[in-house]
Design a protein around this motif. Sequence first.
Motif, PDB file in Angstrom:
ATOM      1  N   ASP A   1      -8.499   2.646  -3.836  1.00  0.00           N
ATOM      2  CA  ASP A   1      -9.334   2.542  -5.033  1.00  0.00           C
ATOM      3  C   ASP A   1      -9.024   1.305  -5.874  1.00  0.00           C
ATOM      4  OD1 ASP A   1     -10.473   4.927  -4.281  1.00  0.00           O
ATOM      5  OD2 ASP A   1      -9.241   6.151  -5.628  1.00  0.00           O
TER       6      ASP A   1
ATOM      7  N   PRO B   1      -4.818   5.638  -5.947  1.00  0.00           N
ATOM      8  CA  PRO B   1      -4.677   5.339  -4.523  1.00  0.00           C
ATOM      9  C   PRO B   1      -4.970   3.869  -4.215  1.00  0.00           C
ATOM     10  CG  PRO B   1      -5.947   7.349  -4.859  1.00  0.00           C
ATOM     11  CD  PRO B   1      -5.796   6.717  -6.208  1.00  0.00           C
ATOM     12  N   TRP B   2      -4.272   3.328  -3.231  1.00  0.00           N
ATOM     13  CA  TRP B   2      -4.454   1.932  -2.837  1.00  0.00           C
ATOM     14  C   TRP B   2      -5.912   1.629  -2.522  1.00  0.00           C
ATOM     15  CZ3 TRP B   2      -1.603  -2.360  -3.047  1.00  0.00           C
ATOM     16  CH2 TRP B   2      -1.930  -3.449  -2.240  1.00  0.00           C
TER      17      TRP B   2
ATOM     18  N   ALA C   1       0.834  -1.203   0.000  1.00  0.00           N
ATOM     19  CA  ALA C   1       0.000   0.000   0.000  1.00  0.00           C
ATOM     20  C   ALA C   1       0.873   1.259   0.000  1.00  0.00           C
ATOM     21  CB  ALA C   1      -0.925  -0.006   1.214  1.00  0.00           C
ATOM     22  N   ILE C   2       1.914   1.254   0.806  1.00  0.00           N
ATOM     23  CA  ILE C   2       2.820   2.411   0.867  1.00  0.00           C
ATOM     24  C   ILE C   2       3.505   2.619  -0.470  1.00  0.00           C
ATOM     25  CG2 ILE C   2       4.958   3.280   1.888  1.00  0.00           C
ATOM     26  CD1 ILE C   2       4.087   1.781   4.488  1.00  0.00           C
TER      27      ILE C   2
ATOM     28  N   GLN D   1      -4.994  -5.764  -5.402  1.00  0.00           N
ATOM     29  CA  GLN D   1      -4.205  -5.514  -4.190  1.00  0.00           C
ATOM     30  C   GLN D   1      -3.459  -6.782  -3.775  1.00  0.00           C
ATOM     31  OE1 GLN D   1      -6.679  -4.032  -1.042  1.00  0.00           O
ATOM     32  NE2 GLN D   1      -6.825  -1.969  -1.883  1.00  0.00           N
TER      33      GLN D   1
ATOM     34  N   ASN E   1       2.596   1.580  -3.440  1.00  0.00           N
ATOM     35  CA  ASN E   1       1.643   1.981  -4.476  1.00  0.00           C
ATOM     36  C   ASN E   1       1.268   3.455  -4.355  1.00  0.00           C
ATOM     37  OD1 ASN E   1      -0.620   1.181  -6.554  1.00  0.00           O
ATOM     38  ND2 ASN E   1      -1.622   2.358  -4.957  1.00  0.00           N
ATOM     39  N   ASP E   2       1.053   3.919  -3.136  1.00  0.00           N
ATOM     40  CA  ASP E   2       0.642   5.314  -2.969  1.00  0.00           C
ATOM     41  C   ASP E   2       1.764   6.291  -3.307  1.00  0.00           C
ATOM     42  OD1 ASP E   2      -1.925   4.609  -2.374  1.00  0.00           O
ATOM     43  OD2 ASP E   2      -1.717   4.792  -0.201  1.00  0.00           O
TER      44      ASP E   2
END
Length: 261
Positions: free
Chosen positions: A160, A157-158, A147-148, A166, A150-151
């Motif tokens: 979305d 945004p993760w 998540a980090i 994911q 990707n953002d």
Amino acid sequence: MPDISGHHVHAVTVGIGAPAVMIHCALSNHDSMLPLAHAIGGQVTLFDMPGHGRSDDWDGKHDFQTLVVDVAAACCKGPTHVIGHSFGATAALRLAVAQPHLVSRLTLIEPVYFAAAKGTPGHAQHARDFRPFVGAMLMGDETRAAAIFNDLWGAMPWADIPARLQARLTRRIHLIVAGAAAIEEDAAGITSAEHLAALDMPVTLIRGAETQPVIKAIHDVLQQRISGATDHVVVGAGHMVAMTHPDDVAAIIRAADQETG
């Protein structure tokens, strides 16, 4: 294509005309680059890096960047236009330095050779922003790490991103660590002034206007060290410019081809 260091690699070739090899970014696969391949025209070979798409998983033994470079080299049938995005661009640059006879032209789209930007404010910000990712990986929390990452570097945004995607990104997040030493430390000295000054093929740099500041710092260094390298900015694009703005990127590549052809 033949197996590379014991890894079966999935590759496809599309179109006809002048040859090119295209290398996708980490955590993606060759499909992400197909719109760009079709937009630039010619005969383009694309492959899935080990651990990605339909290629074998990375064996955890061979240096990851070296493996990707070896795959790209095997795809070149004589002098070839090599196009890379993000981590794929670092492999493209390393191929051009190590085996220049295979590279007739080089297009680097947001090459994440962070080592080249050391000492700049952009690199300092990158180091600060990346610490939470490193912490999450050290704690074994790969979902948080994905998540980090990707953002920081992804196209959306993760929150979305669909859960299935994911999960796929999380399964591959260890590959970011696999390639980190090559781009963070550059032990092979690929981005050294000596190696880059020796490049004699046309080099085109492309980045998004809204990307991470460290990318401009990297481009600045590469442009200073590579004679005749040109830097191009796509308005409204971020790091994933090769996928989000393929027509704009293709237009830059075609225009550069006309200028150097």
